[in-house]
Design a protein around this motif. Sequence first.
Motif, PDB file in Angstrom:
ATOM      1  N   LEU A  35     -22.456  22.929 -30.468  1.00 12.73           N
ATOM      2  CA  LEU A  35     -22.152  21.695 -31.192  1.00 12.73           C
ATOM      3  C   LEU A  35     -20.661  21.682 -31.475  1.00 12.73           C
ATOM      4  N   VAL A  92     -20.467  16.162 -31.746  1.00 16.44           N
ATOM      5  CA  VAL A  92     -21.171  15.738 -32.962  1.00 16.44           C
ATOM      6  C   VAL A  92     -20.196  15.049 -33.903  1.00 16.44           C
ATOM      7  N   ARG A  93     -20.639  13.931 -34.398  1.00 19.30           N
ATOM      8  CA  ARG A  93     -19.904  13.282 -35.481  1.00 19.30           C
ATOM      9  C   ARG A  93     -20.746  13.381 -36.737  1.00 19.30           C
ATOM     10  N   ALA A 144     -23.371  12.886 -26.817  1.00 16.04           N
ATOM     11  CA  ALA A 144     -22.793  12.641 -28.143  1.00 16.04           C
ATOM     12  C   ALA A 144     -23.897  12.357 -29.144  1.00 16.04           C
ATOM     13  N   LEU A 145     -23.760  12.953 -30.303  1.00 16.57           N
ATOM     14  CA  LEU A 145     -24.769  12.793 -31.356  1.00 16.57           C
ATOM     15  C   LEU A 145     -24.069  12.462 -32.664  1.00 16.57           C
ATOM     16  N   ARG A 146     -24.783  11.773 -33.504  1.00 15.49           N
ATOM     17  CA  ARG A 146     -24.303  11.577 -34.880  1.00 15.49           C
ATOM     18  C   ARG A 146     -25.331  12.184 -35.808  1.00 15.49           C
ATOM     19  N   PRO A 167     -32.463  13.624 -38.415  1.00 12.21           N
ATOM     20  CA  PRO A 167     -31.245  12.907 -38.813  1.00 12.21           C
ATOM     21  C   PRO A 167     -30.269  12.681 -37.665  1.00 12.21           C
ATOM     22  N   TRP A 168     -30.607  13.074 -36.467  1.00 14.65           N
ATOM     23  CA  TRP A 168     -29.699  12.932 -35.331  1.00 14.65           C
ATOM     24  C   TRP A 168     -29.854  11.571 -34.672  1.00 14.65           C
ATOM     25  N   ARG A 169     -28.752  11.033 -34.220  1.00 21.89           N
ATOM     26  CA  ARG A 169     -28.748   9.785 -33.451  1.00 21.89           C
ATOM     27  C   ARG A 169     -27.928   9.998 -32.189  1.00 21.89           C
ATOM     28  N   ARG A 170     -28.484   9.598 -31.062  1.00 22.66           N
ATOM     29  CA  ARG A 170     -27.698   9.659 -29.825  1.00 22.66           C
ATOM     30  C   ARG A 170     -26.656   8.558 -29.828  1.00 22.66           C
ATOM     31  N   ARG A 171     -25.480   8.842 -29.297  1.00 25.10           N
ATOM     32  CA  ARG A 171     -24.397   7.867 -29.274  1.00 25.10           C
ATOM     33  C   ARG A 171     -23.832   7.785 -27.859  1.00 25.10           C
ATOM     34  N   VAL A 223     -20.241   6.780 -26.383  1.00 23.79           N
ATOM     35  CA  VAL A 223     -18.876   6.447 -26.783  1.00 23.79           C
ATOM     36  C   VAL A 223     -18.118   5.915 -25.574  1.00 23.79           C
ATOM     37  N   GLU A 248     -25.281   3.019 -30.472  1.00 21.86           N
ATOM     38  CA  GLU A 248     -26.397   3.896 -30.838  1.00 21.86           C
ATOM     39  C   GLU A 248     -27.689   3.105 -30.767  1.00 21.86           C
TER      40      GLU A 248
END
Lengths: 285, 323
Positions: free
Chosen positions: A127, A192-193, A281-283, B5-9, B11, B140
């Motif tokens: 990560l 990761v953001r 990419a994940l948030r 709590p994870w979200r794929r993004r 960018v 997202e």
Amino acid sequence: MPATEVALATSIPPGMKRPGPGGAEAGAIWRQDCIASWPAPGWRILTVNPAEESASLANLPETIERRTAEPGVAEAYGRPGAWVGDALRQAVATGAPVVGLVNADIRLDLDATRRAALAAEARQAMLACNRMDVQHAAQAEGAAYRYGYDLVLMPAAMAQRIDLTGFAFGVPWWDYWIVLDALLRGLPVRAVRCDGIRHLAHKAAWNQPGWRRALRVLMAHLAPRRAALGALGLGPVAEAVADLLLAIASREEEGYPVAEMITVAGTRFGLEVVRLAEREALRLD
Amino acid sequence: MATGPWRRRAVHDLVFAIDGSGWHEPAMRDAVGFRWSGPGRFSVLRVAAPPGAGRGEAQIVLDPGEAIPDVAVFLNGQRLAAAPRRLGAFGVLDFAWDAAAAEGAGPLEFWFLADRITQLPAPGERMRGVGFRLSTLTIESAEDGPAPARESAALIAGRRFLAERLPVAAGKPWISFRSQGEARLLDLRLDGARLGPTPQPHLAFAIQAGAGGAELALGAPGGGTVTAGLTADGAWRPGIGLSPRDELLVLRLVGELPRAFGRWLDQAMAGAAPDAELLSFWRRQLGIIARAADLRLAALLADGPDPYAGDPDVPFAWPSVST
């Protein structure tokens, strides 16, 4: 006390200067806040410092374990410090299943849920976490900084495969190389953001000659693995930029405009590494 | 797959190549990349995205003290409510959409309409019109994405069938807008199109849209005219006079109209002062028409005449009498 799940290594500097509101010096308080923010149940924190800094770190809380750094940073970079690879090895030596690196000016505003999510995901992949820049310590929201990774977590087994030779804390490019090294080995990486990874904004601490010198270290790592770069599907521009840097990064003395070319090509190469990392990419909410 | 709590993004960094128009060349400032919008107010960005509802974040580079620019955001022609907030040296526009707005094949097509254009000197060049500096567009999913499809082979076979048995190309689009009383009309000319094996140097669509549905007429110089329509509830109302295979080809071509509209935007909106409401209306209408045509195509492929019957190399035949 739960068993150690995450061992996080850093190198706490003896002092820190940061601009605060109204121009007041905020470095000492920010440093203290950062140090206090890292430990948590199941998270073990190590600071790796050269022997000459040990006296100035006497007041660290007991939750921070001190380790003596391998020598050589002062000779290589003109100031005392710790090798990033040394710190990562110290983290691996704890036996924790997840290990990581954090820059010393990062405050982790992470509740138990976020820490658990990070630790669980870092058992599967590296990560590479962006920071959120804030202008003062109490600022709730800030801009995410995409062009750097200030907290990196990974499975301990992965860390043992990563080669960070020649990179020191506080020197640019180590965070890009750790990502690229993993990707070149076919290991999973996620960008990761997370707004809980905070950084008090300040002017860049590095200068162009130092930046180019660190880029030479990266290129020395990349040179024998150039073929693996092609397998990442970066595209012809990125590959040409890499080839250019491999050819000229250590030939700055050959005159105009080699330094400028390295700067421009290095910037583009860095953007390509970010783009590679952001393929996954994940948030973290 | 990240959960909880994870979200794929996804960018999209504007320093790299983009699919769209209305943007100047990429630039860097303080180690942050961006593109100025311009020279006109209207800018288009197409990005791949997962299907369904989602949310986006447009990160805009600001000067110290600069107010967040007034930028209207559209997705596939539908205006989105964009909430601005300032984060240090950036302005951020947050917006979201439902599954219906993202419906349809192909990438998501975002439009950005800048409130005003300023003339600024380009580095080493003459003055140019600029709107705002977009650094990234991040997408997202609003929900967890669907499970991986298990019918991959069927999808591959289907795409190959469409490409080989029912190939179409929309060619280069030219568009003009008209109104007739309450009705809105769109004249769309396609140069260099193709229906199956048959080149169509010049095709002309005349589309009338309103609350009662839509009427379409498609014709070629020297050929016949095909008419069709959409009922008020959005169902395809086929014309007559085409062979089963040629009806499928026309439906395929109609399905390409939103993308043709997008290509026209790319060439026609450079430096233009667009009527965003008009463009939005027609982009949405073309989306509705294309979806209805896709549904009709799917129904015919499933239950109509054998799509493998006949020779795919037989030329497309216009009806001899207007229908």
